[in-house]
Design an enzyme around this catalytic site. Structure first.
Site, mmCIF file in Angstrom:
data_model
loop_
_atom_site.group_PDB
_atom_site.id
_atom_site.type_symbol
_atom_site.label_atom_id
_atom_site.label_comp_id
_atom_site.label_asym_id
_atom_site.label_seq_id
_atom_site.Cartn_x
_atom_site.Cartn_y
_atom_site.Cartn_z
ATOM 1 C CG ASP A 146 -1.591 -1.300 1.525
ATOM 2 O OD1 ASP A 146 -1.873 -2.037 0.571
ATOM 3 O OD2 ASP A 146 -1.834 -1.596 2.703
ATOM 4 C CD GLU A 203 -8.575 -3.358 -0.731
ATOM 5 O OE1 GLU A 203 -9.237 -3.533 0.305
ATOM 6 O OE2 GLU A 203 -7.681 -4.148 -1.105
#
Ligand code: FUB
Length: 301
Positions: A13, A183
């Site tokens: 991420d 997401e």
């Protein structure tokens, strides 16, 4: 060349950003949730040599965070650095956790809790409070764009990042979920267009990927154009949850993302990589070629 991954270790991420003359990357420490109690950061002046800054934030300074510290987003404002993060992986409004904000005088921390409690501590429009990105619009207004569980919201941040300002219609969290969104949202502006990007598929599997839309406003409407980042069976699987860096003053762009080595199947075995992000003459993003070589040395001046 930088090589990929750009630094060793399981990190996911990644939020890539430039502060001054340095590139910075803020990733999730990719490990079982109960071990995700801190975050490291990495800096580089040339994209090739990276310095690790250990434990820039941890659960001893964020009292309400217990585990699953995820997907940092960072901005600099007025000489202070604000680090936004998810924590605790809450499954309902009954649990403590969500999206927090921490502040420091230095991009390497140490970051201290800005509020002493989460900034978003519950579900709005079905969005799990994780995976926040903080977007600065042309007029200087900061927005938080966030959400897991296949829902994405945008909300207007207060100037001091202590909360949100309702929109003119009285709502605070506006849903902007595009088709196939899962997401990991990200937004940037190029030539006046708003590019909205997100991750699709499951992050533990090989099909995790990134798609995008373009609009004339940060509120959309966002019509999915297509996928631009995904696995390459010759290089790696599960390429997703990315960020974008523009070289200041140039039409030169990088995508910073995580992927899983071909030899690995453990969901957490994710590595942080950088490749070039290119556009066609109409402004559409060209599919990213994920590489082992990474990107060329590029010293910031
Ligand atoms: O690293 C934890 C989670 O994995 C992130 O928040 C998701 O977006 C996925 O990348």
């Amino acid at each position: 060349m930088s090589g990929n991954p750009v630094f060793p270790g399981w990190y996911a991420d990644p939020e890539g950003i430039i502060f001054g003359k340095k590139y910075w990357i803020y990733p999730t420490f990719s490990a079982p949730y109960n071990q995700q109690v801190f975050m490291d950061a990495f800096s580089s002046s040339d994209l090739v040599n990276w310095t690790k800054h250990s434990r820039i934030i941890d659960t001893t300074s964020i009292k309400w965070a217990k585990r699953a510290m995820w997907a940092p987003a960072i901005i600099e404002k007025g000489g202070k650095y604000y680090l936004f993060f998810g924590a605790n992986d809450i499954q309902s409004d009954k649990e403590l956790g969500g999206i927090g904000v921490a502040v420091a005088d230095n991009p390497a921390g140490p970051f201290r809790d800005h509020l002493g409690k989460p900034l978003i501590d519950r579900f709005h429009n079905g969005a799990q409070p994780i995976d926040q990105f903080v977007f600065k619009d042309k007029d200087g207004q900061y927005y938080m764009i966030y959400g897991g569980w296949r829902h994405c919201n945008i909300a207007k941040l207060k100037d001091d990042f202590t909360g949100f300002v309702p929109f003119d219609d009285g709502t605070t969290f506006k849903e902007i979920t595009p088709k196939n969104y899962v997401e990991g949202p990200f937004m940037f502006i190029r030539n006046g267009k708003y590019y909205f990007m997100w991750s699709e598929g499951g992050w533990t599997g090989p099909n995790y990927s990134v798609a995008y839309a373009m609009a004339d406003s940060p509120f959309g409407p966002f019509e999915r154009v297509g996928k631009i980042l995904q696995q390459d069976p010759k290089v790696a699987t599960g390429a997703g949850h990315h960020s974008v860096i523009q070289v200041p003053g140039k039409d030169q762009w990088y995508i910073v993302y995580h992927r899983r080595p071909l030899t690995e199947t453990d969901g957490n075995h994710r590595e942080t990589c950088i490749d070039q992000l290119n556009f066609d003459e109409k402004g559409f993003i060209k599919p990213v070629q994920i590489t082992v070589e990474g990107v060329k040395r590029n010293r910031l001046r």
